[in-house]
Design a protein around this motif. Structure first.
Motif, PDB file in Angstrom:
ATOM      1  N   GLN A  26       0.833  -1.203   0.000  1.00  0.00           N
ATOM      2  CA  GLN A  26       0.000   0.000   0.000  1.00  0.00           C
ATOM      3  C   GLN A  26       0.873   1.260   0.000  1.00  0.00           C
ATOM      4  O   GLN A  26       0.604   2.217  -0.725  1.00  0.00           O
ATOM      5  CB  GLN A  26      -0.933  -0.012   1.229  1.00  0.00           C
ATOM      6  CG  GLN A  26      -1.877   1.177   1.315  1.00  0.00           C
ATOM      7  CD  GLN A  26      -2.830   1.265   0.113  1.00  0.00           C
ATOM      8  OE1 GLN A  26      -3.420   0.273  -0.279  1.00  0.00           O
ATOM      9  NE2 GLN A  26      -2.939   2.454  -0.481  1.00  0.00           N
ATOM     10  N   LEU A  27       1.944   1.233   0.806  1.00  0.00           N
ATOM     11  CA  LEU A  27       2.864   2.374   0.849  1.00  0.00           C
ATOM     12  C   LEU A  27       3.453   2.611  -0.547  1.00  0.00           C
ATOM     13  O   LEU A  27       3.522   3.750  -1.019  1.00  0.00           O
ATOM     14  CB  LEU A  27       3.978   2.106   1.877  1.00  0.00           C
ATOM     15  CG  LEU A  27       5.060   3.184   2.000  1.00  0.00           C
ATOM     16  CD1 LEU A  27       4.471   4.515   2.446  1.00  0.00           C
ATOM     17  CD2 LEU A  27       6.169   2.735   2.962  1.00  0.00           C
ATOM     18  N   CYS A  28       3.878   1.524  -1.195  1.00  0.00           N
ATOM     19  CA  CYS A  28       4.432   1.620  -2.552  1.00  0.00           C
ATOM     20  C   CYS A  28       3.399   2.214  -3.503  1.00  0.00           C
ATOM     21  O   CYS A  28       3.714   3.101  -4.300  1.00  0.00           O
ATOM     22  CB  CYS A  28       4.843   0.238  -3.070  1.00  0.00           C
ATOM     23  SG  CYS A  28       6.318  -0.418  -2.290  1.00  0.00           S
ATOM     24  N   PHE A  29       2.178   1.721  -3.403  1.00  0.00           N
ATOM     25  CA  PHE A  29       1.099   2.175  -4.287  1.00  0.00           C
ATOM     26  C   PHE A  29       0.909   3.687  -4.148  1.00  0.00           C
ATOM     27  O   PHE A  29       0.824   4.413  -5.138  1.00  0.00           O
ATOM     28  CB  PHE A  29      -0.201   1.443  -3.931  1.00  0.00           C
ATOM     29  CG  PHE A  29      -1.303   1.647  -4.927  1.00  0.00           C
ATOM     30  CD1 PHE A  29      -1.520   0.719  -5.930  1.00  0.00           C
ATOM     31  CD2 PHE A  29      -2.116   2.773  -4.879  1.00  0.00           C
ATOM     32  CE1 PHE A  29      -2.534   0.910  -6.864  1.00  0.00           C
ATOM     33  CE2 PHE A  29      -3.121   2.977  -5.803  1.00  0.00           C
ATOM     34  CZ  PHE A  29      -3.333   2.040  -6.796  1.00  0.00           C
TER      35      PHE A  29
ATOM     36  N   LYS B 409      -2.790   5.087  -9.142  1.00  0.00           N
ATOM     37  CA  LYS B 409      -1.428   4.994  -8.609  1.00  0.00           C
ATOM     38  C   LYS B 409      -0.539   5.943  -9.403  1.00  0.00           C
ATOM     39  O   LYS B 409      -0.611   5.983 -10.627  1.00  0.00           O
ATOM     40  CB  LYS B 409      -0.951   3.552  -8.789  1.00  0.00           C
ATOM     41  CG  LYS B 409       0.492   3.289  -8.450  1.00  0.00           C
ATOM     42  CD  LYS B 409       0.788   1.790  -8.624  1.00  0.00           C
ATOM     43  CE  LYS B 409       2.259   1.488  -8.586  1.00  0.00           C
ATOM     44  NZ  LYS B 409       2.970   1.931  -9.771  1.00  0.00           N
ATOM     45  N   PRO B 410       0.304   6.704  -8.715  1.00  0.00           N
ATOM     46  CA  PRO B 410       1.243   7.564  -9.446  1.00  0.00           C
ATOM     47  C   PRO B 410       2.107   6.704 -10.376  1.00  0.00           C
ATOM     48  O   PRO B 410       2.460   5.576 -10.037  1.00  0.00           O
ATOM     49  CB  PRO B 410       2.101   8.184  -8.333  1.00  0.00           C
ATOM     50  CG  PRO B 410       1.285   8.064  -7.086  1.00  0.00           C
ATOM     51  CD  PRO B 410       0.454   6.825  -7.250  1.00  0.00           C
ATOM     52  N   ALA B 411       2.421   7.231 -11.534  1.00  0.00           N
ATOM     53  CA  ALA B 411       3.185   6.458 -12.510  1.00  0.00           C
ATOM     54  C   ALA B 411       4.067   7.407 -13.306  1.00  0.00           C
ATOM     55  O   ALA B 411       3.999   8.631 -13.128  1.00  0.00           O
ATOM     56  CB  ALA B 411       2.238   5.713 -13.444  1.00  0.00           C
ATOM     57  N   SER B 419       0.830  11.586 -14.073  1.00  0.00           N
ATOM     58  CA  SER B 419       0.467  10.326 -14.717  1.00  0.00           C
ATOM     59  C   SER B 419      -0.148   9.404 -13.677  1.00  0.00           C
ATOM     60  O   SER B 419       0.272   9.407 -12.532  1.00  0.00           O
ATOM     61  CB  SER B 419       1.703   9.645 -15.294  1.00  0.00           C
ATOM     62  OG  SER B 419       2.462  10.532 -16.077  1.00  0.00           O
ATOM     63  N   MET B 420      -1.136   8.632 -14.107  1.00  0.00           N
ATOM     64  CA  MET B 420      -1.791   7.722 -13.166  1.00  0.00           C
ATOM     65  C   MET B 420      -2.035   6.367 -13.816  1.00  0.00           C
ATOM     66  O   MET B 420      -2.576   6.307 -14.923  1.00  0.00           O
ATOM     67  CB  MET B 420      -3.173   8.255 -12.746  1.00  0.00           C
ATOM     68  CG  MET B 420      -3.233   9.683 -12.297  1.00  0.00           C
ATOM     69  SD  MET B 420      -4.797  10.020 -11.473  1.00  0.00           S
ATOM     70  CE  MET B 420      -5.951   9.751 -12.790  1.00  0.00           C
ATOM     71  N   GLU B 421      -1.653   5.318 -13.124  1.00  0.00           N
ATOM     72  CA  GLU B 421      -2.107   3.990 -13.532  1.00  0.00           C
ATOM     73  C   GLU B 421      -3.490   3.784 -12.929  1.00  0.00           C
ATOM     74  O   GLU B 421      -3.742   4.192 -11.800  1.00  0.00           O
ATOM     75  CB  GLU B 421      -1.154   2.906 -13.029  1.00  0.00           C
ATOM     76  CG  GLU B 421       0.039   2.714 -13.929  1.00  0.00           C
ATOM     77  CD  GLU B 421       1.084   1.783 -13.334  1.00  0.00           C
ATOM     78  OE1 GLU B 421       0.806   1.135 -12.299  1.00  0.00           O
ATOM     79  OE2 GLU B 421       2.179   1.731 -13.897  1.00  0.00           O
ATOM     80  N   ILE B 422      -4.358   3.131 -13.716  1.00  0.00           N
ATOM     81  CA  ILE B 422      -5.740   2.946 -13.279  1.00  0.00           C
ATOM     82  C   ILE B 422      -5.889   1.508 -12.783  1.00  0.00           C
ATOM     83  O   ILE B 422      -5.568   0.566 -13.513  1.00  0.00           O
ATOM     84  CB  ILE B 422      -6.721   3.202 -14.432  1.00  0.00           C
ATOM     85  CG1 ILE B 422      -6.418   4.561 -15.077  1.00  0.00           C
ATOM     86  CG2 ILE B 422      -8.164   3.120 -13.959  1.00  0.00           C
ATOM     87  CD1 ILE B 422      -6.872   4.661 -16.515  1.00  0.00           C
ATOM     88  N   PHE B 423      -6.354   1.355 -11.564  1.00  0.00           N
ATOM     89  CA  PHE B 423      -6.594   0.023 -11.009  1.00  0.00           C
ATOM     90  C   PHE B 423      -8.085  -0.136 -10.742  1.00  0.00           C
ATOM     91  O   PHE B 423      -8.754   0.815 -10.344  1.00  0.00           O
ATOM     92  CB  PHE B 423      -5.821  -0.179  -9.701  1.00  0.00           C
ATOM     93  CG  PHE B 423      -4.357  -0.441  -9.906  1.00  0.00           C
ATOM     94  CD1 PHE B 423      -3.504   0.574 -10.298  1.00  0.00           C
ATOM     95  CD2 PHE B 423      -3.845  -1.721  -9.727  1.00  0.00           C
ATOM     96  CE1 PHE B 423      -2.152   0.337 -10.508  1.00  0.00           C
ATOM     97  CE2 PHE B 423      -2.491  -1.973  -9.940  1.00  0.00           C
ATOM     98  CZ  PHE B 423      -1.652  -0.940 -10.323  1.00  0.00           C
ATOM     99  N   SER B 424      -8.555  -1.356 -10.979  1.00  0.00           N
ATOM    100  CA  SER B 424      -9.960  -1.627 -10.707  1.00  0.00           C
ATOM    101  C   SER B 424     -10.035  -2.846  -9.804  1.00  0.00           C
ATOM    102  O   SER B 424      -9.258  -3.786  -9.956  1.00  0.00           O
ATOM    103  CB  SER B 424     -10.691  -1.892 -12.019  1.00  0.00           C
ATOM    104  OG  SER B 424     -11.878  -2.614 -11.762  1.00  0.00           O
ATOM    105  N   TYR B 425     -10.978  -2.810  -8.866  1.00  0.00           N
ATOM    106  CA  TYR B 425     -11.119  -3.949  -7.971  1.00  0.00           C
ATOM    107  C   TYR B 425     -11.987  -5.009  -8.632  1.00  0.00           C
ATOM    108  O   TYR B 425     -13.110  -4.745  -9.055  1.00  0.00           O
ATOM    109  CB  TYR B 425     -11.746  -3.527  -6.638  1.00  0.00           C
ATOM    110  CG  TYR B 425     -11.698  -4.637  -5.625  1.00  0.00           C
ATOM    111  CD1 TYR B 425     -10.500  -4.958  -4.993  1.00  0.00           C
ATOM    112  CD2 TYR B 425     -12.826  -5.403  -5.338  1.00  0.00           C
ATOM    113  CE1 TYR B 425     -10.427  -5.994  -4.082  1.00  0.00           C
ATOM    114  CE2 TYR B 425     -12.765  -6.442  -4.432  1.00  0.00           C
ATOM    115  CZ  TYR B 425     -11.563  -6.734  -3.809  1.00  0.00           C
ATOM    116  OH  TYR B 425     -11.489  -7.768  -2.921  1.00  0.00           O
ATOM    117  N   SER B 426     -11.409  -6.198  -8.775  1.00  0.00           N
ATOM    118  CA  SER B 426     -12.166  -7.294  -9.357  1.00  0.00           C
ATOM    119  C   SER B 426     -12.825  -8.105  -8.255  1.00  0.00           C
ATOM    120  O   SER B 426     -12.138  -8.729  -7.439  1.00  0.00           O
ATOM    121  CB  SER B 426     -11.235  -8.197 -10.180  1.00  0.00           C
ATOM    122  OG  SER B 426     -11.856  -9.440 -10.405  1.00  0.00           O
TER     123      SER B 426
END
Lengths: 622, 500
Positions: A26-29, B409-411, B419-426
């Motif tokens: 989570q910290l990394c994220f 998430k920062p990317a 920039s952002m990576e997009i994550f979705s909860y499955s």
């Protein structure tokens, strides 16, 4: 994206607390790095062993695996522009500052007042091969096995990434106690450079050494071509003509660093001065942590070929001006300027508020070479604030949705052809030259197909100029399917076109094939008629066709891919737009097809028009 | 057979009852077993009713068959002994085998013979009576003729002497069944034009349908699953007010693919092992399609920055920008479109663009990688757009795909910041999955194009293949895209319900 393997317990020691894998993830994220894998040396060797075992037993590896450490290793993915996080020191420092458990260090040069500066003198010949060098000294470094390995690993990681496999920059590190300044950076004929290279016991001349590496060293041989063809090779000597290094290939054995080394001399030779400075700054800011006076670096004076003197490293902070308003307007938040400054501190960036309470003066430390613009600073504010704390808003932009007419016609035609009983396939635009020409009995005039210079596999030599080969390949891959088989595809071919600025254009085509015990020529012919019917294009002999803006017809043709006498070219008005016919038996055999096939391939772009027959094609470039 | 069936039905019709099918078989001159086949079949069709008649009788064994003519073993022995008697050895020779042994025993028991040991030496078999009546032979003849024996005789012959065996069989009493007719009607498998036309469907019997089997697959065509998904994505974008970009141009110059995007010339993506560079057409001359002043601004932003940027501080090479390649992303098209937007007659107007088309990477093909795949891209270009707008539009877009729970998430991306990576909860997998990439285009990209200072561009991208593989449960990308796909996969896939 580089991946750095760090010892978990060492990392937690530096972070001053223990995390569960989930907490650390989570910290990394939140920070924008990624915990990619949790493993150990033993585990990694075991995996390698398993893959080796598949190829044949590898006993040496087995012994290594048995002896390897079971200490947990975190594999962490680092954004490609954060060179300062390519070692455990940098990761821990960034996270500590982010969590507020450590202030950002101030990196400074040692006060050399009254003391002589070490000198590196650059000879003009270096301009022929590798013109730049920058240097620095770390004094009183305390290495232990872990620090030493991290120091070596960081250089490796930098070589792989920012240094572009040593082509742009190469790092050499030396035990300063074994050499004597001033140093010279020279370029000499390879035969004249003689020294005992690292990990060797005998002397080589540079020419022989290159051959030796080509023949014997898997790791180093890939760097040899960087200088091999040059008349002169770059080399660094000390005052006693001891070779420090032969950049960008290897250091000398004489000045090799060890666990006992206290004073480290670092030189970075380069073809790109900007990157050399970043590399040097990265190495010294990371490992100055272990110096007798932490975060203090002793400068070295580089005297260039014209006699101009520059002191390296440059550890000054770059100053950037921006306002909280700018940050807020970019992020869609309304943070008070004071909070913006505080958030930036978490990202190693110090910010001071101007007298008007709005303007922020931001100081970017030498570790943050990734910050080029105020928008990079704004991103840091967003990370420190938390991306997921930003309130979402639907953009107010009011526009009309619209499909590209070419694609819209394609969509409608796909459905119509499927309604005719044909099954859609989707195949690659990249094919081998043989598939595109020889196997179709079509000559390669060298002037129709786009050619790829560096394909990773022979499957991809050219862009296809016809969809037919792909349809035949699909039939061949599905020979067990009961006949008849009817396939179609609506995709682009790529054609050379000197009239276009890029020298090429796509063309949207329809291909359809019919495979059965008999050729089914009339089935394919019928499909052509139906396709023209749905496109609203009458046959030229139909009543009323004369007054239609466009009509079509077909006439016997001589396409070598098709059977003589059983093929015809299709025309829209006077423009040839395609062919249909029975596929030539020789073509069938080259595609390994046992049964007869009939095929149709037409360009549909002439039929992309509105209800008034106005063309709706809109090419991207002229 | 048909004759037999017809005969039987005729007879039954005439007589109303057939008392015993055995008799009928005799009358018709067929083996009863053959008649049984016909009876069973008619019975199954309920045309006749058959009642069992059980039969029992004794029959001769194979052994006793010969005694019918030669006489019973005891009679044969009696005859052989003759009036003068013979020795045992002579008797064995005269009536050999079992008949001799059994016959001697029976004749002795019946006191027909005696052993005379008076002469000294070898004893002789002699007659005790002058003549005999061969009753056993007579009884066997009765059995052979079908006459019934007295119980004691039958038991004696069957159990003690095993000369006769019991036999059981069935015949049937036949009467008319509920569906009796003189001619059997075959049940039809299908309703035909003829039956409808003539009305015979009213009386026609229909065979039971086998509901356990699947129906016949329709002969129609099919659409490819990846393109079904593409269609839905296109609908979602257009419904959200996005206009499609003309991406039908795979060949692109490095300038539009990289340089215009502020991607430095030493960037790893520009290495030959990541990108397909072309030998023909090898280059796009910079004086074709890129106005000189723009080219100049791009060069200077790379080398020394500007617009508030530091730049990359390297020597930018025109020749590298001219190199042709197969576009590595559709963002090359976005950069051309944004340049047009900035320089169109009448000046800048806000726009929302999308595209879904092929991009190319010089990679070895394996389970998860293809050298070409489809990139889905969306962008909004307007004054005053923020990261909050990007988060908003992403939530809108992905919720249309059924992905309602997002986090970011920062990317790092060379041409976007932030920039952002997009994550979705499955919910299915119980974890967060990366579903796309996004960001705000850098000022170093937008300002040289001439877009006004306050114009920002928010953009995102994802591959079309990955969500399709998840949707259709395909784990090898080569099974989805390329000539090696199985046609049955194409034929069997369901509707794409994205965007419903």
């Amino acid at each position: 994206m580089p991946t750095v393997g760090v010892n978990r317990d060492k990392l937690f020691e530096k972070l001053g607390r223990v995390y569960t894998d989930e907490e650390f993830d989570q910290l990394c994220f939140d920070y924008g790095i990624e915990l990619d894998d949790v493993t150990s040396e033993k585990e990694m060797l075991r995996k390698e062993l398993a893959s080796q075992a598949a190829k044949g037993a590898e006993t040496k590896l087995a012994a290594e695996a048995a002896a390897a450490s079971e200490e947990v290793i975190y594999k962490i993915d680092i954004p490609a522009n954060r060179y300062d996080m390519l070692c455990v020191e940098g990761i821990a420092r960034a996270l500590n500052i982010f969590r507020g458990t450590q202030p950002a260090p101030t990196y400074k040069l040692a006060d050399m007042a009254g003391k002589p500066l070490l000198q590196m003198v650059v000879k003009p010949e270096t301009a022929l091969v590798r013109p730049f060098v920058v240097c620095a000294v770390l004094r009183g470094v305390k290495f232990d096995a872990a620090r030493y390995n991290s120091f070596i690993d960081l250089q490796d990681k930098l070589h792989q990434n920012l240094c572009r496999q040593r082509t742009l920059v190469a790092i050499g590190t030396h035990d300063l106690a074994t050499v004597q300044g001033p140093f010279t950076y020279e370029a000499l004929p390879p035969e004249e450079i003689k020294f005992v290279p690292l990990k060797q016991t005998r002397e080589f001349n540079a020419k022989d050494l290159m051959q030796y590496y080509l023949d014997n060293d898997q790791k180093l041989k890939k760097f040899v071509p960087i200088i091999a063809s040059s008349l002169v090779y770059p080399v660094i000597y000390d005052a006693n003509r001891t070779v420090l290094s032969l950049p960008p290939i290897i250091n000398g054995q004489h000045s090799a660093i060890s666990l006992n080394t206290r004073d480290v001399f670092i030189e970075c030779t380069a073809t790109d001065l900007t990157k050399a400075k970043v590399v040097l700054n990265t190495v010294v800011t990371m490992f100055a942590e272990y110096c007798e006076r932490p975060f203090e670096v002793e400068p070295v004076e580089v005297v260039d070929a014209f006699g101009a003197k520059t002191v390296y490293p440059d550890l000054s902070c770059r100053s950037l001006s921006l306002t909280a308003d700018y940050v807020n307007s970019l992020l869609g938040v309304s943070l008070p300027p004071q909070q913006v400054a505080e958030l930036l501190n978490k990202m190693q960036v110090s910010a001071t508020l101007g007298a008007d309470g709005q303007a922020l003066t931001v100081l970017v430390p030498p570790t943050r070479s990734d910050i080029l613009h105020a928008c990079d600073v704004a991103e840091d504010v967003a990370i420190a604030y938390g991306y997921n704390n930003i309130v979402k808003r639907i953009p107010p932009t009011a526009t009309q949705g619209r499909e590209l007419p070419l694609n819209q016609v394609t969509e409608m035609l796909r459905a119509e052809v499927a309604m005719c009983g044909f099954t859609e396939v989707l195949t690659w635009a990249l094919v081998s030259r043989a598939e595109n020409f020889d196997n179709l009995r079509r000559p390669d005039d060298g002037n129709s197909a786009v050619e790829i210079g560096n394909p990773a596999t022979i499957e991809f030599e050219v862009c296809r100029t016809s969809l037919l080969s792909s349809a035949l390949k699909t039939l061949a891959a599905n020979k067990e399917v009961p006949l008849p088989v009817k396939l179609f595809e609506l995709s682009d071919v790529v054609l050379l076109d000197a009239a276009k600025s890029v020298g090429s254009r796509n063309e949207r085509r329809l291909v359809a094939v019919f495979a059965a015990k008999e050729s089914g020529f009339e089935v394919i012919h019928g499909l052509l008629n139906r396709v023209m019917e749905v496109l609203g294009v009458p046959h030229k002999d139909e009543p009323g066709a004369a007054s239609a803006p466009v009509s079509y017809h077909w006439a016997p043709s001589d396409d070598p891919a098709l059977f003589p006498g059983r093929q015809a070219a299709v025309y829209a008005g006077h423009q040839a737009v395609g062919v249909f016919g029975i596929v030539h038996p020789e073509v069938l055999s080259r595609f390994d097809l046992p049964y007869p096939v009939s095929a149709l391939e037409i360009n549909i772009e002439p039929f992309v028009f509105d209800q008034y027959y106005n063309s709706l094609l809109q090419p991207l470039s002229s | 057979m048909a004759d037999l069936e017809s005969n039987l039905l005729q007879t039954l019709n005439a007589q109303e009852t057939i008392a015993d099918s055995g008799e009928l078989a005799k009358t018709l001159g067929v083996d009863h077993m053959v008649l049984v086949g016909t009876i069973r079949s008619l019975q199954a069709s309920e045309m006749i009713v058959a009642e069992d008649i059980d039969h029992f009788r004794y029959a001769l064994t194979e052994e006793s068959q010969s005694y019918l003519t030669a006489g019973s073993p005891e009679a044969q022995v009696f005859d052989a002994v003759g009036p003068n008697g013979i020795t045992m050895a002579e008797l064995k020779a005269a009536v050999p085998g079992e008949a001799g042994d059994v016959g001697f025993k029976q004749a002795m028991q019946g006191k027909w013979l005696a052993l005379d040991k008076s002469g000294g030496g070898e004893p002789r078999v002699v007659r005790k009576v002058e003549s005999i009546e061969d009753r056993t032979q007579a009884l066997l003849a009765d059995v052979a003729a079908g006459r019934e024996l007295a119980q004691s005789d039958a038991e004696n012959l069957a159990k003690k002497r095993k000369l006769i065996k019991p036999e059981q069989w069935k015949t049937y009493k036949l009467t008319k069944g509920p569906k009796f007719a003189l001619e059997r009607k075959k049940p039809a498998t299908d309703l035909t034009f003829d039956m409808v036309a003539k009305g015979t469907w009213r009386t026609q019997e229909f065979k039971e349908y086998n509901f356990n089997a699947m129906g016949q697959p329709p002969a129609g065509g099919h659409l490819h699953p990846l393109l079904k998904v593409r269609t839905q994505f296109r609908k979602i974008f257009t419904q959200m007010g996005f206009e499609e970009m003309p991406t039908n141009q795979y060949v692109e110059s490095s300038f539009w693919n990289f340089d215009a995007l502020f991607q430095p010339q030493q960037h790893p993506a520009r290495d030959a092992h990541d990108t397909f560079f072309l030998t023909k057409p090898a280059a796009t001359p910079s004086d074709r399609g890129v106005p000189g002043d723009y080219l100049q601004r791009v060069q200077s932003v790379h080398e020394s920055g500007g617009y508030g940027s530091l730049g990359y501080g390297y020597s930018w090479k025109l020749a590298d920008a001219e190199k042709n390649l197969l576009r590595t992303h559709t963002t090359a098209v976005s950069s051309r479109m944004l340049y047009k937007l900035a320089n169109q007659p009448g000046g800048f107007k806000p726009a929302k663009y999308f595209s879904i088309d092929r991009v190319f990477r010089n990679e070895q093909v394996d389970r998860t990688h293809l050298a070409e795949f489809h990139q889905v891209e969306g962008l909004v270009c307007d004054r005053g757009l923020t990261l909050g707008d990007l988060i908003g539009v992403l939530n809108q877009f992905f919720s249309r795909l059924g992905l309602k729970k997002l986090r970011f998430k920062p990317a790092y991306n060379p041409y976007t910041e932030p920039s952002m990576e997009i994550f979705s909860y499955s919910e299915q997998l119980g974890k967060w999955m990366e579903v796309g990439n996004s960001g705000m285009f850098r000022p170093e990209m937008l300002r040289p194009m001439g877009l006004p200072e306050d114009v920002n561009v928010i953009a995102w991208g994802l591959s079309l293949e990955r969500p399709t593989m998840i949707l259709y449960g395909i784990d090898n990308i080569r099974d989805l895209f390329g000539h090696r796909v199985s046609l049955s996969m194409v034929r069997k896939n369901p509707l794409c319900r994205l965007g419903l």
